[in-house]
Design an enzyme around this catalytic site. Structure first.
Site, short mmCIF file in Angstrom:
data_model
loop_
_atom_site.label_atom_id
_atom_site.label_comp_id
_atom_site.label_asym_id
_atom_site.label_seq_id
_atom_site.Cartn_x
_atom_site.Cartn_y
_atom_site.Cartn_z
N CYS A 178 -2.36 1.51 -4.29
CA CYS A 178 -1.11 2.22 -4.60
C CYS A 178 -0.98 2.51 -6.09
O CYS A 178 0.05 2.97 -6.55
CB CYS A 178 0.12 1.47 -4.07
SG CYS A 178 0.47 -0.09 -4.87
N CYS A 195 0.86 -1.18 0.00
CA CYS A 195 0.00 0.00 0.00
C CYS A 195 0.90 1.23 0.00
O CYS A 195 2.13 1.10 0.05
CB CYS A 195 -1.00 0.00 1.15
SG CYS A 195 -0.34 0.16 2.80
N CYS A 254 3.56 -0.04 -8.27
CA CYS A 254 4.12 -1.37 -8.14
C CYS A 254 4.62 -1.88 -9.50
O CYS A 254 3.87 -1.92 -10.47
CB CYS A 254 3.04 -2.32 -7.60
SG CYS A 254 3.70 -3.90 -7.10
#
Length: 132
Positions: A84, A10, A88
């Site tokens: 997020c 996150c 990533c």
């Protein structure tokens, strides 16, 4: 089969991903390797999240938010993101899931408990899938 590794990501690695990692470590024991990280980690775990997890019998008080690294993603079999966005990195052959969960930052205890319980349900389903 080797032990699967799950990475929870996150933004701040201070609430959702820490609660998910806490549940997975507690419920799966040594059957699953657990990692968590954040794209912009805070300097400490959200105290309301720590309290909510303590109510569930899981101590995350001594955890420290960690910065998401490419290596952490490479090491993982399953990468679970929690709001997020595109922070990533994506690698072929990995399983990715995005769990849409409210951010517990700045929320009252009742809201954080609801988020915690939602995370627990999702983690229990994940354990069933990975250990079937």
């Amino acid at each position: 089969m080797t032990k699967p590794t799950v990475l929870f990501v996150c933004v701040h690695n201070a609430g959702r991903s820490q609660m998910a990692a806490g549940f997975l470590q507690s419920l799966a024991g040594d059957r699953i390797e657990v990692l968590s990280a954040g794209s912009e980690p805070k300097d400490q775990i959200n105290p309301v999240a720590v309290s909510a997890m303590a109510e569930a019998g899981i101590d995350i008080a001594n955890n420290t938010p960690k910065l998401l690294t490419v290596d952490a993603v490479k090491e993982s079999d399953v990468v679970i993101t929690m709001g997020c966005g595109d922070a990533c990195p994506i690698f072929p052959g990995k399983r990715y899931e995005d769990w849409e969960l409210d951010d517990p930052a700045g929320q009252d205890a009742a809201t954080v408990r609801r988020i915690r319980d939602d995370i627990r349900d999702r983690v229990e389903k994940l354990i069933d899938e990975l250990t079937a």
